[in-house]
Design a protein around this motif. Structure first.
Motif, PDB file in Angstrom:
ATOM      1  N   SER A 170      -7.789  -8.590 -40.492  1.00  0.00           N
ATOM      2  CA  SER A 170      -8.268  -9.951 -41.046  1.00  0.00           C
ATOM      3  C   SER A 170      -7.229 -10.262 -42.007  1.00  0.00           C
ATOM      4  O   SER A 170      -5.896  -9.892 -42.076  1.00  0.00           O
ATOM      5  N   LEU A 171      -7.136 -11.539 -42.210  1.00  0.00           N
ATOM      6  CA  LEU A 171      -6.160 -12.217 -43.006  1.00  0.00           C
ATOM      7  C   LEU A 171      -6.652 -13.330 -43.773  1.00  0.00           C
ATOM      8  O   LEU A 171      -7.673 -14.232 -43.669  1.00  0.00           O
ATOM      9  N   ASN A 172      -6.257 -13.338 -45.177  1.00  0.00           N
ATOM     10  CA  ASN A 172      -6.548 -14.369 -46.060  1.00  0.00           C
ATOM     11  C   ASN A 172      -5.394 -15.141 -46.609  1.00  0.00           C
ATOM     12  O   ASN A 172      -5.511 -15.839 -47.461  1.00  0.00           O
ATOM     13  N   ASP A 173      -4.525 -15.177 -45.871  1.00  0.00           N
ATOM     14  CA  ASP A 173      -3.427 -15.769 -46.191  1.00  0.00           C
ATOM     15  C   ASP A 173      -3.307 -17.356 -46.477  1.00  0.00           C
ATOM     16  O   ASP A 173      -2.848 -18.067 -47.306  1.00  0.00           O
ATOM     17  N   PHE A 174      -4.514 -17.895 -45.745  1.00  0.00           N
ATOM     18  CA  PHE A 174      -4.839 -19.567 -45.827  1.00  0.00           C
ATOM     19  C   PHE A 174      -5.999 -19.634 -46.701  1.00  0.00           C
ATOM     20  O   PHE A 174      -6.769 -20.663 -46.496  1.00  0.00           O
ATOM     21  N   TYR A 175      -6.696 -18.782 -47.310  1.00  0.00           N
ATOM     22  CA  TYR A 175      -7.818 -18.710 -47.689  1.00  0.00           C
ATOM     23  C   TYR A 175      -7.815 -19.729 -49.174  1.00  0.00           C
ATOM     24  O   TYR A 175      -8.707 -20.487 -49.376  1.00  0.00           O
ATOM     25  N   CYS A 176      -6.718 -19.507 -49.577  1.00  0.00           N
ATOM     26  CA  CYS A 176      -6.787 -20.605 -51.011  1.00  0.00           C
ATOM     27  C   CYS A 176      -5.714 -21.972 -50.708  1.00  0.00           C
ATOM     28  O   CYS A 176      -4.875 -21.632 -49.749  1.00  0.00           O
ATOM     29  N   ALA A 177      -5.780 -22.565 -51.508  1.00  0.00           N
ATOM     30  CA  ALA A 177      -4.758 -23.801 -51.847  1.00  0.00           C
ATOM     31  C   ALA A 177      -3.284 -23.229 -51.906  1.00  0.00           C
ATOM     32  O   ALA A 177      -3.120 -22.188 -52.733  1.00  0.00           O
ATOM     33  N   GLY A 178      -2.308 -23.720 -51.128  1.00  0.00           N
ATOM     34  CA  GLY A 178      -1.076 -23.006 -51.270  1.00  0.00           C
ATOM     35  C   GLY A 178      -0.118 -23.802 -50.496  1.00  0.00           C
ATOM     36  O   GLY A 178      -0.153 -24.994 -50.290  1.00  0.00           O
ATOM     37  N   GLU A 179       1.047 -23.303 -50.030  1.00  0.00           N
ATOM     38  CA  GLU A 179       2.000 -23.791 -49.385  1.00  0.00           C
ATOM     39  C   GLU A 179       1.675 -24.376 -47.971  1.00  0.00           C
ATOM     40  O   GLU A 179       2.167 -25.449 -47.290  1.00  0.00           O
ATOM     41  N   PHE A 233      -5.367 -27.556 -49.996  1.00  0.00           N
ATOM     42  CA  PHE A 233      -6.410 -27.180 -50.324  1.00  0.00           C
ATOM     43  C   PHE A 233      -6.974 -25.876 -49.414  1.00  0.00           C
ATOM     44  O   PHE A 233      -6.259 -25.624 -48.611  1.00  0.00           O
ATOM     45  N   PRO A 234      -8.082 -25.043 -49.848  1.00  0.00           N
ATOM     46  CA  PRO A 234      -8.356 -23.919 -48.990  1.00  0.00           C
ATOM     47  C   PRO A 234      -8.499 -24.324 -47.766  1.00  0.00           C
ATOM     48  O   PRO A 234      -9.205 -25.261 -47.306  1.00  0.00           O
ATOM     49  N   MET A 235      -8.077 -23.241 -46.943  1.00  0.00           N
ATOM     50  CA  MET A 235      -8.392 -23.338 -45.239  1.00  0.00           C
ATOM     51  C   MET A 235      -9.488 -22.372 -44.989  1.00  0.00           C
ATOM     52  O   MET A 235     -10.619 -22.612 -44.616  1.00  0.00           O
ATOM     53  N   GLY A 236      -9.375 -21.036 -45.176  1.00  0.00           N
ATOM     54  CA  GLY A 236     -10.449 -20.121 -44.907  1.00  0.00           C
ATOM     55  C   GLY A 236      -9.875 -18.802 -44.436  1.00  0.00           C
ATOM     56  O   GLY A 236      -8.462 -18.518 -44.704  1.00  0.00           O
ATOM     57  N   ASN A 237     -10.856 -17.898 -44.001  1.00  0.00           N
ATOM     58  CA  ASN A 237     -10.379 -16.403 -43.563  1.00  0.00           C
ATOM     59  C   ASN A 237     -10.269 -16.381 -42.110  1.00  0.00           C
ATOM     60  O   ASN A 237     -11.109 -17.018 -41.352  1.00  0.00           O
ATOM     61  N   LEU A 246     -12.838 -17.327 -36.926  1.00  0.00           N
ATOM     62  CA  LEU A 246     -12.069 -18.367 -38.130  1.00  0.00           C
ATOM     63  C   LEU A 246     -13.170 -19.087 -39.012  1.00  0.00           C
ATOM     64  O   LEU A 246     -14.459 -19.841 -38.450  1.00  0.00           O
ATOM     65  N   SER A 247     -13.182 -18.819 -40.200  1.00  0.00           N
ATOM     66  CA  SER A 247     -14.259 -19.224 -40.914  1.00  0.00           C
ATOM     67  C   SER A 247     -13.632 -20.059 -42.512  1.00  0.00           C
ATOM     68  O   SER A 247     -12.812 -19.610 -43.288  1.00  0.00           O
ATOM     69  N   SER A 248     -14.380 -21.342 -42.630  1.00  0.00           N
ATOM     70  CA  SER A 248     -13.925 -22.147 -43.676  1.00  0.00           C
ATOM     71  C   SER A 248     -15.194 -22.443 -44.461  1.00  0.00           C
ATOM     72  O   SER A 248     -16.492 -22.449 -43.998  1.00  0.00           O
ATOM     73  N   GLU A 249     -15.055 -22.862 -45.800  1.00  0.00           N
ATOM     74  CA  GLU A 249     -16.120 -22.956 -46.565  1.00  0.00           C
ATOM     75  C   GLU A 249     -16.819 -24.462 -46.254  1.00  0.00           C
ATOM     76  O   GLU A 249     -16.112 -25.305 -46.074  1.00  0.00           O
ATOM     77  N   ASP A 250     -18.157 -24.301 -46.094  1.00  0.00           N
ATOM     78  CA  ASP A 250     -18.651 -25.703 -46.039  1.00  0.00           C
ATOM     79  C   ASP A 250     -19.571 -25.908 -47.509  1.00  0.00           C
ATOM     80  O   ASP A 250     -19.564 -24.825 -48.206  1.00  0.00           O
ATOM     81  N   LEU A 251     -19.777 -27.090 -47.927  1.00  0.00           N
ATOM     82  CA  LEU A 251     -19.955 -27.718 -49.214  1.00  0.00           C
ATOM     83  C   LEU A 251     -21.518 -27.508 -49.548  1.00  0.00           C
ATOM     84  O   LEU A 251     -22.236 -28.071 -48.520  1.00  0.00           O
ATOM     85  N   ASN A 284     -19.005 -31.933 -42.798  1.00  0.00           N
ATOM     86  CA  ASN A 284     -19.075 -31.278 -44.358  1.00  0.00           C
ATOM     87  C   ASN A 284     -17.529 -30.347 -44.363  1.00  0.00           C
ATOM     88  O   ASN A 284     -17.747 -29.206 -43.932  1.00  0.00           O
ATOM     89  N   ASN A 285     -16.691 -30.857 -44.842  1.00  0.00           N
ATOM     90  CA  ASN A 285     -15.398 -30.088 -44.968  1.00  0.00           C
ATOM     91  C   ASN A 285     -14.842 -29.441 -44.078  1.00  0.00           C
ATOM     92  O   ASN A 285     -14.201 -28.589 -43.916  1.00  0.00           O
ATOM     93  N   THR A 286     -15.259 -30.341 -42.791  1.00  0.00           N
ATOM     94  CA  THR A 286     -14.605 -29.781 -41.617  1.00  0.00           C
ATOM     95  C   THR A 286     -13.162 -29.709 -41.341  1.00  0.00           C
ATOM     96  O   THR A 286     -12.523 -29.124 -40.437  1.00  0.00           O
ATOM     97  N   GLU A 287     -12.235 -30.565 -42.062  1.00  0.00           N
ATOM     98  CA  GLU A 287     -10.899 -30.710 -42.056  1.00  0.00           C
ATOM     99  C   GLU A 287     -10.217 -29.349 -42.272  1.00  0.00           C
ATOM    100  O   GLU A 287      -9.252 -28.972 -41.480  1.00  0.00           O
ATOM    101  N   ALA A 288     -10.945 -28.586 -43.142  1.00  0.00           N
ATOM    102  CA  ALA A 288     -10.222 -27.210 -43.458  1.00  0.00           C
ATOM    103  C   ALA A 288     -10.335 -26.461 -42.353  1.00  0.00           C
ATOM    104  O   ALA A 288      -9.471 -25.606 -41.987  1.00  0.00           O
ATOM    105  N   LEU A 289     -11.167 -26.296 -41.203  1.00  0.00           N
ATOM    106  CA  LEU A 289     -11.396 -25.477 -40.103  1.00  0.00           C
ATOM    107  C   LEU A 289     -10.580 -25.913 -39.300  1.00  0.00           C
ATOM    108  O   LEU A 289      -9.660 -25.259 -38.432  1.00  0.00           O
ATOM    109  N   THR A 290     -10.418 -27.317 -39.100  1.00  0.00           N
ATOM    110  CA  THR A 290      -9.399 -27.998 -38.108  1.00  0.00           C
ATOM    111  C   THR A 290      -8.139 -27.471 -38.436  1.00  0.00           C
ATOM    112  O   THR A 290      -7.244 -27.077 -37.583  1.00  0.00           O
ATOM    113  N   ARG A 291      -7.766 -27.624 -39.675  1.00  0.00           N
ATOM    114  CA  ARG A 291      -6.137 -27.210 -40.279  1.00  0.00           C
ATOM    115  C   ARG A 291      -5.947 -25.651 -40.064  1.00  0.00           C
ATOM    116  O   ARG A 291      -4.948 -25.092 -39.704  1.00  0.00           O
TER     117      ARG A 291
END
Length: 545
Positions: free
Chosen positions: A332-341, A345-349, A389-394, A417-424
């Motif tokens: 598993s990877l959480n490098d893209f879980y939180c906002a960062g470089e 905004f957060p992307m996900g797991n 790939l999993s990202s947060e919906d609101l 519903n916050n789908t841009e995070a999953l696309t990115r």
């Protein structure tokens, strides 16, 4: 004593309900656990992809309706153990930041009424109760743990170790996926001769034929029944509605349909609802009375609202070299879980899926390809690497469970519903895979590359009866007791005010232990709270499969 009266009655035998029932049973008080399904049969079809994915043999024959009133079959499973009978056994904690307000590109995930530190000791107990293998400290983005897992990580097979090494060279931080399996490994990671788990390729989406996956039946229910004669399980018993007392302040019992089709009523001092976020909300709405015209526990009009299920994507990367891995679900990877470089905004797991075979790919392929011969799909499977790939919906008020006039369930998902995070997340991860020598993504897109999940994807359902401190904006208090009713608790994923971007099952289990402690104290516990993990584990190890 009325034979139909219990001290505590629990509706639903999934991870939340099973865990709460087992914990409360330690008090010695009479506990009834009701399950609408039966034990899932042990048969060859348990591990047959065509039966499981092609024909959906173990999926409930339900019809729900979507936002536009179109019928669909939800991915629900009515068996002892609930949906955990076919889950992938990935048991991850939410990250500490998930308990605070999280800013996303098109909204905010609200803060919880408690913190990661409040939940941490219950996470430990949940991990030990559900046989989780892993190593705390590998993931630099995860929260601290007061105790390591009870079992070492499930080791990577060579191709997955190669992938992990490659991701590390790209500056990422892959870690061993925490998994609930009853596995004993030798120094090469292979199952020992006495290991119940055989490291097969049938963990993800399949029932476990040998009982070595930590579903609620094998991890909790069977050992709890063996340890506590005061715990009763009734199967094939469907709860039709909750019944309140004359004053409307307490739930007196439940009206049920028994296996023979006859009606009956069970009463209890405490009622615990754990039918899943969708069905628990529906049951509360169906149980409307003159005192509760909008449904039970619904003075806030929040029951059924704020439904979440994650924005998910199954991604198959096509490698130039074969992937002979059998047990693939270890990374598993959480490098893209939180906002960062990578994004503001957060992307996900990201985590590995179980290894696809021809019928799994065929069953999930875009419409029109499912009728094709299985051979092309088999060629893809031989060289595929499979990711989830999993990202947060609101939590949105309009994403909700309601009842149609005919009593059928409408599950309305608000689009976008916050789908841009999953696309990115997909685009970002695809670029990383290309750097590791994966075939150009366009090469396989015409056959099968990724599948986004529609309303039928209900595995990670949450949020329809959120807990909080304000009765005007929440259904439950911090102990997960209904604001409007003195003795009604909810312990499935309904309570979650936000869902983060990892599988919610471990959080549901941990919370059920927390609420179970509270209920045990309320009715008179026979022993210290810490017994909740150790008592059941002792029974487990006395009956290894």
């Amino acid at each position: 004593m009325d034979g139909n009266h219990y001290d505590v009655l629990v509706v639903g035998s999934g991870p939340g309900g099973a865990t709460a029932a087992a914990r409360v049973a330690e008090t010695g008080k009479r506990v009834l656990l009701l399950e609408r399904g039966d034990f899932l049969p042990r048969e060859r079809d348990n591990w047959d992809s065509r039966s499981v994915f092609g024909s959906g043999k173990y999926t409930a024959g339900e019809t729900f309706y979507d936002l536009d009133d179109r019928p669909f079959q939800p991915e629900l499973h009515y068996f002892v153990g609930g949906n955990s009978k076919v889950y992938g056994a990935a048991l991850l904690r939410l990250l500490p930041g998930d308990f605070g307000e999280v800013r996303h590109s098109n909204g905010k995930a609200p803060a919880w009424p408690l913190t990661y530190d409040d939940m941490e000791p219950y996470y430990v107990r949940a991990e030990h109760l559900f046989w989780v293998h892993g190593r705390h400290g590998e993931d630099p983005f995860a929260g601290p743990s007061s105790c390591d897992y009870g079992y070492p990580p499930v080791q990577h097979e060579p191709r997955i170790q190669q992938l992990a090494d490659g991701l590390e060279k790209l500056g990422l931080h892959p870690f061993h996926l925490p998994l609930g399996v009853q596995l004993s490994q030798d120094e090469r990671g292979q199952p020992t001769l006495d290991s119940p788990c055989i490291r097969c390729d049938r963990i993800d989406g399949f029932p476990c034929l040998v009982g070595a996956k930590a579903d609620a039946e094998h991890a909790v229910i069977r050992p709890a029944l063996a340890a506590h004669p005061n715990l009763t399980l009734l199967t094939r018993t469907t709860v039709e509605r909750l019944i309140t007392d004359v004053g409307g302040r307490r739930v007196a019992g439940v009206s049920v349909t028994l296996p023979d089709g006859s009606p009956d009523v069970f009463t209890a001092d405490v009622i615990v609802l754990s039918a899943g976020a969708i069905l628990s909300a529906a049951l509360l709405l169906k149980s409307a009375t003159d005192s509760h015209p909008r449904g039970l526990a619904n003075s806030s009009d929040m029951v059924g609202r704020n439904y979440m299920r994650h924005n998910n994507l199954a991604l198959i990367a096509f490698s130039r070299e074969p992937n002979p891995t059998v047990f693939q679900k270890t990374l598993s990877l959480n490098d893209f879980y939180c906002a960062g470089e990578h994004w503001d905004f957060p992307m996900g797991n990201i985590q590995m899926l179980g290894k696809s075979d021809d019928w799994q790919i065929k069953g999930a392929a875009p419409h029109g390809l499912g009728a094709a011969p299985s051979a092309p799909f088999g060629e893809v499977a031989k060289r595929s690497l499979d990711f989830w790939l999993s990202s947060e919906d609101l939590p949105l008020a309009g994403s909700r469970v309601t009842l149609r006039r005919d009593g059928a369930i409408r599950l309305a998902l608000q689009p976008g519903n916050n789908t841009e995070a999953l696309t990115r997340l997909r685009v970002t991860f695809e670029e990383k895979l290309k750097q590791l020598g994966m075939v150009e993504m366009a090469f396989v897109r015409s056959l099968y590359l990724h599948k986004a999940f529609d309303a039928a994807a209900t595995a990670h359902q949450a949020g329809t009866a959120r807990f909080g401190t304000d009765p005007a904006t929440s259904v439950l208090d911090v102990d997960c007791r209904a604001h409007d009713l003195e003795n009604l608790y909810v312990v499935d994923g309904s309570f979650m005010p936000s869902v983060g971007a990892v599988n919610p099952t471990l959080t549901i289990i941990a919370n059920a232990l927390r609420v179970g402690d509270h209920i045990a104290g309320r009715i008179g516990a026979a022993g210290p709270a810490a017994r909740s993990a150790t008592a059941v584990q002792a029974a487990q190890h006395g009956r290894r499969p």
